[in-house]
Structure formats: C-alpha cells, structure tokens
Design an enzyme around this catalytic site. Structure first.
Site, short mmCIF file in Angstrom:
data_model
loop_
_atom_site.label_atom_id
_atom_site.label_comp_id
_atom_site.label_asym_id
_atom_site.label_seq_id
_atom_site.Cartn_x
_atom_site.Cartn_y
_atom_site.Cartn_z
N ARG A 272 0.94 -5.20 -5.59
CA ARG A 272 0.67 -6.21 -4.73
C ARG A 272 1.04 -7.25 -5.59
O ARG A 272 0.48 -7.44 -6.74
CB ARG A 272 -0.52 -6.50 -3.82
CG ARG A 272 -0.98 -5.16 -3.15
CD ARG A 272 -1.59 -5.44 -1.95
NE ARG A 272 -2.08 -4.28 -1.64
CZ ARG A 272 -1.79 -3.54 -0.14
NH1 ARG A 272 -0.66 -4.11 0.49
NH2 ARG A 272 -2.82 -2.73 0.20
N ASP B 116 5.26 -4.66 5.96
CA ASP B 116 5.58 -5.93 6.58
C ASP B 116 5.69 -6.94 5.37
O ASP B 116 6.70 -7.63 5.33
CB ASP B 116 4.45 -6.30 7.57
CG ASP B 116 4.68 -7.85 8.13
OD1 ASP B 116 5.93 -7.99 8.72
OD2 ASP B 116 3.81 -8.47 7.80
N GLY B 117 4.83 -6.88 4.52
CA GLY B 117 4.77 -7.81 3.45
C GLY B 117 6.01 -7.62 2.58
O GLY B 117 6.89 -8.57 2.36
N THR C 118 4.43 2.55 5.40
CA THR C 118 3.04 2.13 5.47
C THR C 118 2.21 2.87 6.32
O THR C 118 2.74 3.27 7.49
CB THR C 118 2.76 0.31 5.86
OG1 THR C 118 1.62 0.17 6.21
CG2 THR C 118 3.80 0.18 7.07
N ASP D 159 2.32 -0.91 11.78
CA ASP D 159 2.36 -2.27 12.35
C ASP D 159 3.62 -3.12 12.42
O ASP D 159 3.70 -4.24 12.34
CB ASP D 159 1.23 -3.11 11.37
CG ASP D 159 1.80 -3.23 9.78
OD1 ASP D 159 2.57 -2.31 9.58
OD2 ASP D 159 1.08 -3.99 9.10
N GLY E 2 0.79 -1.30 0.15
CA GLY E 2 -0.14 -0.12 -0.05
C GLY E 2 1.03 1.36 0.10
O GLY E 2 1.74 1.41 0.77
N ALA F 220 15.37 11.27 -1.05
CA ALA F 220 16.13 11.23 -0.17
C ALA F 220 17.51 10.12 -0.50
O ALA F 220 18.57 10.11 -0.61
CB ALA F 220 15.94 10.90 1.19
N LYS G 139 -22.94 15.54 27.20
CA LYS G 139 -22.56 15.54 26.02
C LYS G 139 -23.62 15.41 24.83
O LYS G 139 -24.68 14.63 25.13
CB LYS G 139 -21.72 14.21 25.68
CG LYS G 139 -20.19 14.34 26.19
CD LYS G 139 -19.28 13.89 25.25
CE LYS G 139 -17.99 14.23 25.66
NZ LYS G 139 -16.91 13.71 24.86
N ARG H 121 -5.24 -2.59 8.58
CA ARG H 121 -5.24 -4.03 8.48
C ARG H 121 -5.36 -4.62 10.00
O ARG H 121 -6.53 -4.52 10.34
CB ARG H 121 -4.05 -4.40 8.02
CG ARG H 121 -4.14 -5.78 7.06
CD ARG H 121 -2.84 -6.29 6.49
NE ARG H 121 -2.35 -5.18 5.37
CZ ARG H 121 -1.57 -5.66 4.33
NH1 ARG H 121 -0.98 -6.67 4.64
NH2 ARG H 121 -1.54 -4.79 3.45
N ASP I 281 -0.15 1.87 8.21
CA ASP I 281 -0.56 1.09 9.50
C ASP I 281 0.08 1.06 10.47
O ASP I 281 -0.42 0.81 11.60
CB ASP I 281 -0.70 -0.59 8.75
CG ASP I 281 -1.63 -0.77 7.71
OD1 ASP I 281 -2.39 0.08 7.33
OD2 ASP I 281 -1.32 -1.60 6.85
P1 ADP Z 1 2.66 -4.44 2.68
O1 ADP Z 1 4.33 -4.15 2.29
O2 ADP Z 1 2.32 -2.73 2.81
O3 ADP Z 1 2.72 -4.99 4.02
P2 ADP Z 1 1.67 -6.75 1.27
O4 ADP Z 1 1.48 -7.30 2.35
O5 ADP Z 1 0.67 -6.35 0.26
O6 ADP Z 1 1.97 -4.76 1.71
O7 ADP Z 1 3.19 -7.00 0.68
C1 ADP Z 1 3.46 -6.35 -0.49
C2 ADP Z 1 4.28 -7.23 -1.54
O8 ADP Z 1 5.52 -7.76 -0.88
C3 ADP Z 1 3.53 -8.54 -1.88
O9 ADP Z 1 2.46 -8.15 -2.97
C4 ADP Z 1 4.56 -9.61 -2.57
O10 ADP Z 1 5.09 -9.18 -3.69
C5 ADP Z 1 5.62 -9.18 -1.52
N1 ADP Z 1 5.61 -10.07 -0.47
C6 ADP Z 1 4.72 -10.26 0.54
N2 ADP Z 1 4.88 -11.40 1.48
C7 ADP Z 1 5.98 -12.20 0.88
C8 ADP Z 1 6.65 -13.19 1.20
N3 ADP Z 1 6.43 -14.05 2.03
N4 ADP Z 1 7.45 -13.62 0.18
C9 ADP Z 1 8.09 -12.83 -0.86
N5 ADP Z 1 7.22 -11.58 -1.15
C10 ADP Z 1 6.27 -11.48 -0.28
O1 F6P Z 2 -1.47 -1.81 4.27
C1 F6P Z 2 -2.22 -0.33 4.02
C2 F6P Z 2 -3.63 -0.46 3.90
O2 F6P Z 2 -4.37 0.66 3.68
C3 F6P Z 2 -4.21 -1.26 4.92
O3 F6P Z 2 -4.55 -0.36 6.13
C4 F6P Z 2 -5.36 -1.57 4.33
O4 F6P Z 2 -6.05 -2.84 5.03
C5 F6P Z 2 -5.19 -2.42 2.74
O5 F6P Z 2 -3.73 -1.45 2.81
C6 F6P Z 2 -5.81 -1.76 1.75
O6 F6P Z 2 -5.46 -2.45 0.87
P1 F6P Z 2 -6.00 -1.90 -0.90
O7 F6P Z 2 -5.75 -0.68 -1.11
O8 F6P Z 2 -5.30 -3.14 -1.78
O9 F6P Z 2 -7.52 -2.09 -0.85
#
Ligand code: ADP
Ligand code: F6P
Length: 320
Positions: A72, A103-104, A126, A130, A11, A22, A214, A172, A128
C-alpha cells in the site's frame, strides 16, 4: 505494443500468481517484452523492475500470495509520486501497464491513464469482491472456501457444547465474503454493513432455532460492521447460550487458489494482454454472466457496489 509491465497492488489475493503467469505467457506468445514491477506502486516509484521470461513464471499457478509482492503506497496518491512512476515507465520504454489489484489500485491505474496518457489495463484481484462491474474478483472464491473450512470446524465444536459462534470475516466495507460464506456454510445469521442488524431480531432467530431442535448457531459478521469480539459481548448480555468469537483474519487471504480463481486468472491475464497488443488501454477486465468482459476504467471505478438482496433473503429463508 512491444514492451509492457505488470504489478500487483493492495491486499494480495489467491490467483494473483496465476494471473501474472497468464500475462507473461500471453505477452511472450505475441512477441512482447514483459517487466514485473516489485511491491506495486512503491516499486514503480522506486524503479524496481525485473524482466520476466517464460521460465520466470514456472510453477507458480498453484501458489497463493504474489511473487511480485504487494504494497500500500501513499506516495502514489501524490502528484510527485505519480510523476516518479511515469518517469520509471519512460526510462524502461514501457508502452502499457497491467495493474492487478482492487478498487484503490484501479484508482492509481486510472490516474496514470487519464492524467499521464499511460495505457493501463486493470485485472480485479482482491478477496473483497467489492467491484460492481464484475460478478467476481480474483481471490474471492478461494477466500470464501477457506472461510468455509474454518466455519465447518467451528460448527463441530459449537454443536458439541451447544454454543453460538460469532465468526468475523474480511471484506472491508463489502459484505460479500460474509454473504457467500453464510449461505454455503448454513450459518443461521449474517451481519453485513449493507443491511445492518437488529439485536432483538437476532435473539429471536436464535431462540426459534433452538426451539426447533438446533444445538448450535453460527453468526457470520463482516469486519465492516464491528469485530466478532465486540458483537459477542453485546450478544452475550442478551442470551443464556455461551457465545464464542472467532476472527478468521489474514488466513483467508492466503493459500492455493481454487479452480475458479485459476480459471479467472488465466482468462483475465490473457484478455488484458490481447487488449494492449491491439493498442487498447484504459480498460478493466472482468466477468459478467459467465462471460469475460472489458470496459472503460473510469466508468468501472465510478460504479457503486450493490448488495445482492435476493441472496440475503435466500439465507434468511433457508437457514433456520
Ligand atoms: P486495493 O487495491 O486492494 O483496493 P488499496 O485501497 O490499499 O488496495 O489501494 C492500493 C494502492 O493503490 C494504494 O496503496 C495506493 O498506492 C494506490 N491508490 C489508491 N487510491 C489511489 C488514488 N486515489 N490515486 C492514486 N493511487 C491510489
Ligand atoms: O482488501 C483486502 C483486505 O484483506 C480487506 O478485506 C481488509 O479490510 C484489508 O485488506 C486488510 O488490510 P491489511 O492486510 O493491510 O491489514
């Protein structure tokens, strides 16, 4: 290291552009070449790289979204996808990679570092908030400020009509956007996945606040619990006050980054490139106790996010 690449993934978050700037400017300062990967890991797999110069990142520090675009990408979770990504890096002679995402995205970076020996640096981007290892992620501050602007407006109309507003925010599985928006807006109640809720208690709190003078109530609900619409339906059956749901949605992910996020972006991007310049990879950068830090990427992604119970209790005590 003389040639690096950077990508934004997952996201998008306000401040990503400032971080791109930067990274590029710091790399050029140290005489390094920088490539921008378009559309996150999807672009890395497809070989969509563009050279970034000093002027490529002019006039973007104030812009929301990400100029490199994001995606994604399920393919990155497969061995074939990862091999294609590594082949692209080899083809361009890239020696180190900066990944801006959540995180992903960090899990993807960790795989590249651990299984393929690509020196990577993660910048937490992000809304979030998180990630446990850092106090703040890039975009969180701006997102909360956007929520505050909307909640302030809702308070006006809810007070005029003596209603209850149920406001759904993102995050999330994490309740931080709800927690910070709740405290800073003076919301009476927040509902987050880390704590859950007891409807009897919520109805009692609303009745007590009305008895204390209130004329409206704001309840912030994190998307990880349920939708504002669903929650409002349940609550409406338990109260005679009018309940109205509002889902803030993707509005909270856009907009010009706040000062706090621009400052983080500058420092995160700068630290990321300094590490690569010194031949150090497999780290993530962050902020802890107001100091910019870096730590091992594998350790960082294995940490479980904790919830700030003290802040939650603070809200319970001051929002009556
Ligand atoms: P965020 O980085 O905001 O948490 P996502 O969870 O959608 O968003 O992860 C972003 C992208 O990172 C995923 O679409 C995928 O390409 C990559 N990714 C996520 N988890 C894994 C994993 N376990 N191994 C390899 N790539 C990953
Ligand atoms: O990780 C950022 C975020 O905006 C979360 O807060 C939310 O759950 C998710 O992405 C929404 O994803 P998408 O834009 O794919 O609907």
């Amino acid at each position: 290291m003389k040639k690096i690449a950077l990508l934004t993934s997952g996201g998008d978050a306000p401040g990503m552009n400032a971080a791109i700037r930067a990274v590029v400017r710091t790399a050029i300062y140290f005489g390094m070449e920088v490539y921008g990967v378009e559309r996150g890991y999807a672009g890395l797999i497809d070989g969509d790289l563009i050279p970034l110069e000093m002027r490529s990142v002019s006039n973007i520090v104030q812009c929301g979204g990400t100029r490199l675009r994001s995606a994604r990408c399920l393919e990155m979770k497969t061995k074939e996808g990862q091999e294609k990504a590594v082949a692209t890096l080899k083809k361009y002679g890239i020696e180190g990679l900066v990944v801006i995402g959540g995180d992903g995205s960090f899990r993807g970076a960790e795989v590249l570092a651990r299984d393929y020996g690509v020196p990577t640096i993660g910048i937490p981007g992000t809304i979030d908030n998180d990630l446990e290892y850092t106090d703040y992620t890039l975009g969180f501050d701006t997102a909360v400020n956007t929520c505050l602007d909307i909640i302030n407006k809702l308070r006006d109309t809810m007070t005029s009509h003596e209603r209850i507003s149920v406001v759904e925010v993102m995050g999330r599985h994490c309740g931080d956007i709800a927690l910070y928006s709740g405290i800073a807006s003076g919301a009476e109640i927040i509902v987050v996945p880390e704590i859950g809720f007891d409807m009897d208690d919520i109805v009692n709190r609303i009745n007590r606040s009305r008895a204390n003078g209130k004329h409206s109530n704001i309840i912030i609900i994190a998307e990880g619990v349920m939708s504002a619409e669903k929650f409002s339906e349940i609550l409406q059956e338990r109260t005679t006050y009018d309940v109205r749901p509002t889902c803030i949605g993707h509005v909270q992910r856009g907009g010009s980054p706040s000062m706090a996020d621009r400052m983080l972006a500058a420092q995160f991007g700068n630290r990321a490139v300094r590490l690569l310049k010194d031949g150090i990879g497999n780290r993530v950068v962050g902020i802890r106790d107001n100091k910019i830090i870096d730590m091992d990427i594998i350790e960082a992604v294995s940490m479980k996010k904790t919830f700030n119970n003290e802040l939650y209790e603070t809200l319970q005590m001051i929002s009556m």
